[in-house]
Design a protein around this motif. Structure first.
Motif, mmCIF file in Angstrom:
data_model
loop_
_atom_site.group_PDB
_atom_site.id
_atom_site.type_symbol
_atom_site.label_atom_id
_atom_site.label_comp_id
_atom_site.label_asym_id
_atom_site.label_seq_id
_atom_site.Cartn_x
_atom_site.Cartn_y
_atom_site.Cartn_z
ATOM 1 N N GLN A 56 14.633 3.534 -19.146
ATOM 2 C CA GLN A 56 15.045 4.143 -20.414
ATOM 3 C C GLN A 56 13.942 3.989 -21.458
ATOM 4 O O GLN A 56 13.721 4.886 -22.283
ATOM 5 N N PRO A 61 15.718 7.909 -23.067
ATOM 6 C CA PRO A 61 17.082 7.789 -22.561
ATOM 7 C C PRO A 61 17.432 8.890 -21.566
ATOM 8 O O PRO A 61 17.149 10.059 -21.799
ATOM 9 N N ARG A 68 24.883 6.112 -26.935
ATOM 10 C CA ARG A 68 23.639 5.374 -27.129
ATOM 11 C C ARG A 68 23.702 4.425 -28.313
ATOM 12 O O ARG A 68 23.470 4.801 -29.467
ATOM 13 N N ASP A 69 24.049 3.205 -28.012
ATOM 14 C CA ASP A 69 23.945 2.101 -28.958
ATOM 15 C C ASP A 69 23.688 0.847 -28.130
ATOM 16 O O ASP A 69 23.430 0.937 -26.928
ATOM 17 N N CYS A 70 23.713 -0.316 -28.751
ATOM 18 C CA CYS A 70 23.323 -1.536 -28.024
ATOM 19 C C CYS A 70 24.276 -1.833 -26.872
ATOM 20 O O CYS A 70 23.841 -2.154 -25.764
ATOM 21 N N LEU A 73 23.833 0.734 -24.036
ATOM 22 C CA LEU A 73 22.702 0.460 -23.151
ATOM 23 C C LEU A 73 23.112 -0.519 -22.059
ATOM 24 O O LEU A 73 22.789 -0.327 -20.878
ATOM 25 N N HIS A 176 18.743 -1.584 -28.359
ATOM 26 C CA HIS A 176 18.867 -0.286 -29.013
ATOM 27 C C HIS A 176 19.282 -0.544 -30.452
ATOM 28 O O HIS A 176 20.195 -1.315 -30.721
ATOM 29 N N VAL A 180 19.423 6.750 -34.149
ATOM 30 C CA VAL A 180 18.592 7.704 -33.427
ATOM 31 C C VAL A 180 18.212 8.841 -34.368
ATOM 32 O O VAL A 180 19.060 9.438 -35.006
ATOM 33 N N ASN A 185 14.110 7.390 -30.406
ATOM 34 C CA ASN A 185 15.306 7.269 -29.566
ATOM 35 C C ASN A 185 16.054 5.962 -29.777
ATOM 36 O O ASN A 185 17.081 5.723 -29.137
ATOM 37 N N LEU A 187 15.254 2.936 -28.978
ATOM 38 C CA LEU A 187 14.966 1.857 -28.032
ATOM 39 C C LEU A 187 13.787 1.024 -28.506
ATOM 40 O O LEU A 187 12.803 1.561 -29.005
#
Length: 222
Positions: A56, A61, A68-70, A73, A176, A180, A185, A187
């Motif tokens: 990733q 991603p 898509r957050d911590c 992930l 993450h 975004v 992204n 990350l």
């Protein structure tokens, strides 16, 4: 998070930190998984999890990672690490088959059923789990000292109204940001020295940092 839930979360975190001194605490952990991977499977799982997180970061991603957050992930990496890593899976995830890959986990039916099964607050099971519920109900406390972390372990931070997870990668930590933009992204990776000397001390993984709850390991790992 409501004030009542916030206070309950802080009470739990305080108990986890206090219980770290007791070697019997892990045996009493309510979140202990009934189905576990063997030691060999656990090492293979951790290697696949790190390989997936690394993909990733290197490639951006995957479209298959939708939330898509911590915590997203972690959920994505765990679920994909428990998948069958055949040629179809490698193509779908953009991972070259000619690279050195970890050994396959060879899961039995009960172990394979761990995929996409997260224990949520209240005891229900589903595909989604928050960062707080992920460590409360799906992981076990390891230590407040990052020297005790193994690759694939989770660093959990409580920042008041928000909770945040980072993935221990060995030499580096991946996470993450939860934000975004078209050019970012979200990350990030940092090395251990960067994180332990972070200017904003709330993010330092130190035992004297009240915002750092500690290192957690997924319950189904040996």
């Amino acid at each position: 998070m409501t004030m009542m839930r916030r206070r309950a979360a802080l009470r739990w975190l305080a108990c986890a930190g206090a219980a770290a001194a007791s070697p019997a605490w892990a045996l009493r952990e309510a979140a202990e998984a009934s189905t576990r991977l063997s030691q060999a499977q656990s090492r293979a799982f951790q290697a696949w999890m790190l390989r997936i997180v690394t993909a990733q970061i290197e490639r951006g991603p995957s479209p298959r990672w939708t939330h898509r957050d911590c915590a997203g992930l972690v959920r994505f990496a765990v679920n994909e690490a428990l998948a069958v890593h055949d040629a179809r899976w490698l193509r779908a995830n953009g991972i070259a088959s000619d690279r050195r890959l970890p050994p396959e986990l060879e899961l039995d039916a009960s172990q394979a059923a761990l995929r996409n099964r997260w224990v949520q607050t209240g005891g229900t099971v589903g595909h989604f789990v928050t960062a707080l519920a992920l460590v409360q109900h799906n992981s076990r406390f390891v230590a407040r000292e990052i020297s005790q972390a193994l690759p694939g372990d989770l660093l959990f931070f409580d920042q008041g109204d928000e909770q945040h997870l980072m993935v221990w990668m060995g030499a580096r930590i991946a996470y993450h940001t939860g934000t975004v933009t078209p050019d970012d992204n979200g990350l990030r990776t940092v090395d251990i020295k960067q994180l332990t000397t972070w200017k904003d001390t709330r993010w330092q993984p130190a035992s004297n940092n009240p915002n750092f709850a500690g290192v957690f390991r997924l319950s189904f790992l040996s």
